[in-house]
Write an enzyme that holds these catalytic residues in place. Sequence first.
Site, PDB file in Angstrom:
ATOM      1  N   TYR A  28       0.840  -1.205   0.000  1.00 50.16           N
ATOM      2  CA  TYR A  28       0.000   0.000   0.000  1.00 50.16           C
ATOM      3  C   TYR A  28       0.874   1.254   0.000  1.00 50.16           C
ATOM      4  CZ  TYR A  28      -3.710   3.231   1.562  1.00 50.16           C
ATOM      5  OH  TYR A  28      -4.617   4.266   1.667  1.00 50.16           O
ATOM      6  N   VAL A  41      -9.768   1.426  12.715  1.00 47.01           N
ATOM      7  CA  VAL A  41      -9.975   1.543  14.157  1.00 47.01           C
ATOM      8  C   VAL A  41     -11.315   2.185  14.523  1.00 47.01           C
ATOM      9  CG1 VAL A  41      -8.645   3.712  14.447  1.00 47.01           C
ATOM     10  CG2 VAL A  41      -8.793   2.064  16.307  1.00 47.01           C
TER      11      VAL A  41
END
Length: 329
Positions: free
Chosen positions: A148, A190
């Site tokens: 990524y 998260v």
Amino acid sequence: MNGYTKKCLITGGAGFIGSQLARRLLLQGCEVTVIDNLFTGSKGNIYDLMQNPKFTFLIHDVTQPFWGQFDEIYNLACPASPIHYQHNPVETIKTSVLGIMNMLELALKTKARIFHTSTSEVYGDPDVHPQPEYYWGNVNTIGIRSCYDEGKRAAETICADYLRQYGVDVRMIRIFNTYGPCMHPHDGRVVSNFIVQALQNKNITIYGNGQQSRSFQYVDDLLDAIQLYMALPRAKVERFFSEKGIAVPVINVGNPGEFTIRELAEMVLALLPESKSKIINEDLPKDDPKRRRPDITLAKELLGWEPRIKLSEGLPKTIEYFRALIKGN
Ligand code: NAD
Ligand code: UDP
């Protein structure tokens, strides 16, 4: 342009940020085409747009060339959550690199303005804090996040070279952690994890000791910045970056409010006092950055923009979205 309908292409437009951008552009009267391979996005995110005659959805993988005449191209296609981008890392880096090349080729041939979503991950595990655009980063080239991080870094390089070599009108934003409605409930990020866990009375999973920090931006603030940036005349953008000594138009966009992951868990639980969830600690993933906070001086100067929505305001809106989603399932 009076009476003219702007034509926009959004890659990854069935995802979290892309679907919200599509909705906004349609509300402003634009024609919007979304291309997406539905890897992490869903038709549910754009269901309400399907009946709009100005909206077109096509299943397409950006690693393959795409043709069409557009005024503006928004390149968002790429899984953004670590669990998703690490699921098929070769596909992730191909999406970043081949995806942006295909879109830049399209922009070059059709003289479209193109926006590319880069990321704060280009700074890796930063040893400069907060991170300004001048900072080149501290990135592992061969770790589990590299597909990524390095894919996004290569995409920035490709954008810079299409600008220098062919004069393509490209603008990039390094997005810092963004949250809000339309995030995938099992995305693994998260904010969505903690909210869904708290709503379902499951354990809140803090990775490591929770002292690592992030800066969380509500999605509406990001959309404002993207739109202000794309509306700027090219000459103004070029003059600004040349005066700053930055080779190409790239800015950080994020909310400088910095929170530890433990603070975030406590905020979510305080907003959901009825939750029976308990905080537990799990292993910290490899190469997890310790600190992250954007320096947004350039965005403020160039766009006259700064984030308006504090975490304490954005979290309740996001909680309501997930509450309705979970109830509906
Ligand atoms: P997301 O996963 O919700 O959306 C990504 C979309 O891209 C999905 O709809 C997915 O199906 C599509 N996609 C993936 N690979 C594709 C391919 N090969 N061809 C066509 N479509 C493909 O993620 P998001 O949070 O909406 O992120 C959008 C963009 O913003 C991404 O490029 C991401 O890297 C960048 N970004 C997001 C954040 C954040 O905090 N959300 C932070 C930094 C950068
Ligand atoms: N994190 C966590 N529990 C979770 C998901 C994530 O403690 O259930 C941590 C993760 O290790 C990282 C931070 O929260 O330190 C942000 O993770 P996320 O995947 O949202 O974004 P990124 O690491 O890409 O910034």
